[in-house]
Design a protein around this motif. Sequence first.
Motif, mmCIF file in Angstrom:
data_model
loop_
_atom_site.group_PDB
_atom_site.id
_atom_site.type_symbol
_atom_site.label_atom_id
_atom_site.label_comp_id
_atom_site.label_asym_id
_atom_site.label_seq_id
_atom_site.Cartn_x
_atom_site.Cartn_y
_atom_site.Cartn_z
ATOM 1 N N LEU A 87 2.893 0.429 1.789
ATOM 2 C CA LEU A 87 1.528 0.927 1.710
ATOM 3 C C LEU A 87 0.676 0.078 2.646
ATOM 4 C CD1 LEU A 87 -0.481 2.845 0.269
ATOM 5 C CD2 LEU A 87 -0.821 1.006 -1.403
ATOM 6 N N ILE A 88 0.185 0.699 3.713
ATOM 7 C CA ILE A 88 -0.714 0.012 4.645
ATOM 8 C C ILE A 88 -2.121 0.408 4.248
ATOM 9 C CG2 ILE A 88 -1.407 -0.269 7.046
ATOM 10 C CD1 ILE A 88 1.420 0.654 7.829
ATOM 11 N N ILE A 89 -2.922 -0.569 3.871
ATOM 12 C CA ILE A 89 -4.264 -0.305 3.360
ATOM 13 C C ILE A 89 -5.293 -0.698 4.408
ATOM 14 C CG2 ILE A 89 -5.932 -0.848 1.556
ATOM 15 C CD1 ILE A 89 -3.442 -1.612 -0.190
ATOM 16 N N GLY A 90 -6.038 0.293 4.890
ATOM 17 C CA GLY A 90 -7.164 0.032 5.782
ATOM 18 C C GLY A 90 -8.357 -0.367 4.945
ATOM 19 N N THR A 91 -8.947 -1.510 5.240
ATOM 20 C CA THR A 91 -10.010 -2.063 4.390
ATOM 21 C C THR A 91 -11.389 -1.964 5.032
ATOM 22 O OG1 THR A 91 -9.616 -4.292 5.233
ATOM 23 C CG2 THR A 91 -8.421 -3.628 3.228
ATOM 24 N N GLY A 92 -11.567 -1.050 5.975
ATOM 25 C CA GLY A 92 -12.868 -0.903 6.621
ATOM 26 C C GLY A 92 -12.911 -1.637 7.945
ATOM 27 N N ALA A 93 -14.092 -2.067 8.327
ATOM 28 C CA ALA A 93 -14.278 -2.731 9.619
ATOM 29 C C ALA A 93 -13.698 -4.145 9.636
ATOM 30 C CB ALA A 93 -15.758 -2.773 9.975
ATOM 31 N N THR A 94 -13.605 -4.757 8.464
ATOM 32 C CA THR A 94 -13.086 -6.122 8.383
ATOM 33 C C THR A 94 -11.871 -6.161 7.458
ATOM 34 O OG1 THR A 94 -14.548 -6.686 6.544
ATOM 35 C CG2 THR A 94 -15.361 -7.135 8.776
ATOM 36 N N HIS A 95 -11.075 -7.180 7.633
ATOM 37 C CA HIS A 95 -9.871 -7.355 6.823
ATOM 38 C C HIS A 95 -10.243 -7.926 5.466
ATOM 39 C CE1 HIS A 95 -5.939 -9.621 5.979
ATOM 40 N NE2 HIS A 95 -5.786 -8.365 5.653
ATOM 41 N N HIS A 122 -6.101 -8.166 -4.560
ATOM 42 C CA HIS A 122 -5.942 -9.240 -5.537
ATOM 43 C C HIS A 122 -4.443 -9.423 -5.778
ATOM 44 C CE1 HIS A 122 -6.023 -11.354 -9.383
ATOM 45 N NE2 HIS A 122 -7.274 -11.694 -9.060
ATOM 46 N N PRO A 123 -3.967 -10.651 -5.960
ATOM 47 C CA PRO A 123 -2.530 -10.876 -6.195
ATOM 48 C C PRO A 123 -1.954 -10.051 -7.344
ATOM 49 C CG PRO A 123 -3.613 -12.957 -5.766
ATOM 50 C CD PRO A 123 -4.697 -11.915 -5.851
ATOM 51 N N LYS A 124 -2.730 -9.818 -8.413
ATOM 52 C CA LYS A 124 -2.234 -8.999 -9.524
ATOM 53 C C LYS A 124 -2.014 -7.558 -9.078
ATOM 54 C CE LYS A 124 -4.134 -11.696 -13.330
ATOM 55 N NZ LYS A 124 -5.010 -11.710 -14.499
ATOM 56 N N GLN A 125 -2.869 -7.051 -8.183
ATOM 57 C CA GLN A 125 -2.670 -5.704 -7.648
ATOM 58 C C GLN A 125 -1.385 -5.663 -6.826
ATOM 59 O OE1 GLN A 125 -6.713 -5.668 -5.830
ATOM 60 N NE2 GLN A 125 -6.564 -3.465 -6.227
ATOM 61 N N GLN A 126 -1.174 -6.666 -6.007
ATOM 62 C CA GLN A 126 0.022 -6.706 -5.166
ATOM 63 C C GLN A 126 1.281 -6.709 -6.018
ATOM 64 O OE1 GLN A 126 -0.188 -9.959 -2.385
ATOM 65 N NE2 GLN A 126 -2.136 -9.270 -1.543
ATOM 66 N N VAL A 127 1.293 -7.499 -7.074
ATOM 67 C CA VAL A 127 2.460 -7.563 -7.962
ATOM 68 C C VAL A 127 2.693 -6.220 -8.627
ATOM 69 C CG1 VAL A 127 3.358 -8.591 -10.095
ATOM 70 C CG2 VAL A 127 2.345 -10.057 -8.339
ATOM 71 N N ALA A 128 1.636 -5.581 -9.130
ATOM 72 C CA ALA A 128 1.770 -4.291 -9.806
ATOM 73 C C ALA A 128 2.332 -3.235 -8.857
ATOM 74 C CB ALA A 128 0.424 -3.844 -10.365
ATOM 75 N N ILE A 129 1.868 -3.226 -7.617
ATOM 76 C CA ILE A 129 2.357 -2.250 -6.640
ATOM 77 C C ILE A 129 3.794 -2.565 -6.244
ATOM 78 C CG2 ILE A 129 2.000 -1.326 -4.320
ATOM 79 C CD1 ILE A 129 -1.047 -1.799 -4.818
ATOM 80 N N GLN A 130 4.126 -3.838 -6.109
ATOM 81 C CA GLN A 130 5.498 -4.229 -5.784
ATOM 82 C C GLN A 130 6.454 -3.836 -6.900
ATOM 83 O OE1 GLN A 130 5.110 -8.400 -4.869
ATOM 84 N NE2 GLN A 130 4.567 -7.996 -2.731
ATOM 85 N N GLN A 131 5.990 -3.824 -8.147
ATOM 86 C CA GLN A 131 6.829 -3.401 -9.267
ATOM 87 C C GLN A 131 7.175 -1.913 -9.170
ATOM 88 O OE1 GLN A 131 4.495 -4.644 -12.653
ATOM 89 N NE2 GLN A 131 5.447 -6.671 -12.703
ATOM 90 N N MET A 132 6.403 -1.162 -8.390
ATOM 91 C CA MET A 132 6.703 0.257 -8.139
ATOM 92 C C MET A 132 7.701 0.406 -6.995
ATOM 93 S SD MET A 132 2.860 1.902 -8.282
ATOM 94 C CE MET A 132 3.423 3.580 -8.029
ATOM 95 N N GLY A 133 8.109 -0.710 -6.401
ATOM 96 C CA GLY A 133 9.026 -0.664 -5.261
ATOM 97 C C GLY A 133 8.320 -0.403 -3.947
ATOM 98 N N ILE A 134 7.022 -0.707 -3.892
ATOM 99 C CA ILE A 134 6.213 -0.466 -2.708
ATOM 100 C C ILE A 134 5.674 -1.787 -2.186
ATOM 101 C CG2 ILE A 134 4.148 0.686 -1.810
ATOM 102 C CD1 ILE A 134 4.437 2.724 -4.116
ATOM 103 N N GLY A 135 5.940 -2.072 -0.920
ATOM 104 C CA GLY A 135 5.354 -3.239 -0.273
ATOM 105 C C GLY A 135 3.933 -2.924 0.158
ATOM 106 N N THR A 136 3.106 -3.939 0.319
ATOM 107 C CA THR A 136 1.717 -3.722 0.725
ATOM 108 C C THR A 136 1.339 -4.593 1.915
ATOM 109 O OG1 THR A 136 0.852 -5.386 -0.804
ATOM 110 C CG2 THR A 136 0.937 -3.119 -1.596
#
Length: 112
Positions: free
Chosen positions: A67-75, A79-93
């Motif tokens: 999952l490549i997330i565009g965050t607007g004009a700036t990077h 949150h680390p908890k979001q990253q862990v939850a998404i990784q548990q779905m088998g999706i890298g971010t």
Amino acid sequence: MEFNQQEASYNSVVSVEKHNVKLAHTQLKIPCFISSHHYCEVDVTHLDDIDKVSLFPLSNQDDIDLLIIGTGATHQFLHPKQQVAIQQMGIGTESMNNKSACRSFNLLLSDA
């Protein structure tokens, strides 16, 4: 910013502006979800709104490995908890500004 068209059968990004992303065959309001064969506008108003529940309907439309997330004009970072939850779905971010996200997406499509 404009990009070169990569592969007609995929949803490669032609251009990205402040409020929209243009594919070869459609234009989407930001925020949106784009995979190789699926696209849609999404109801995510803030980076903190991205979670398993918001991703589940999208992951059913197309296989998501990264999952490549565009965050607007700036990077900005998830949150680390979001990253862990998404990784548990088998999706890298990866998160990056919108222009970099679109370039990276097109690059990955060209390798498919």
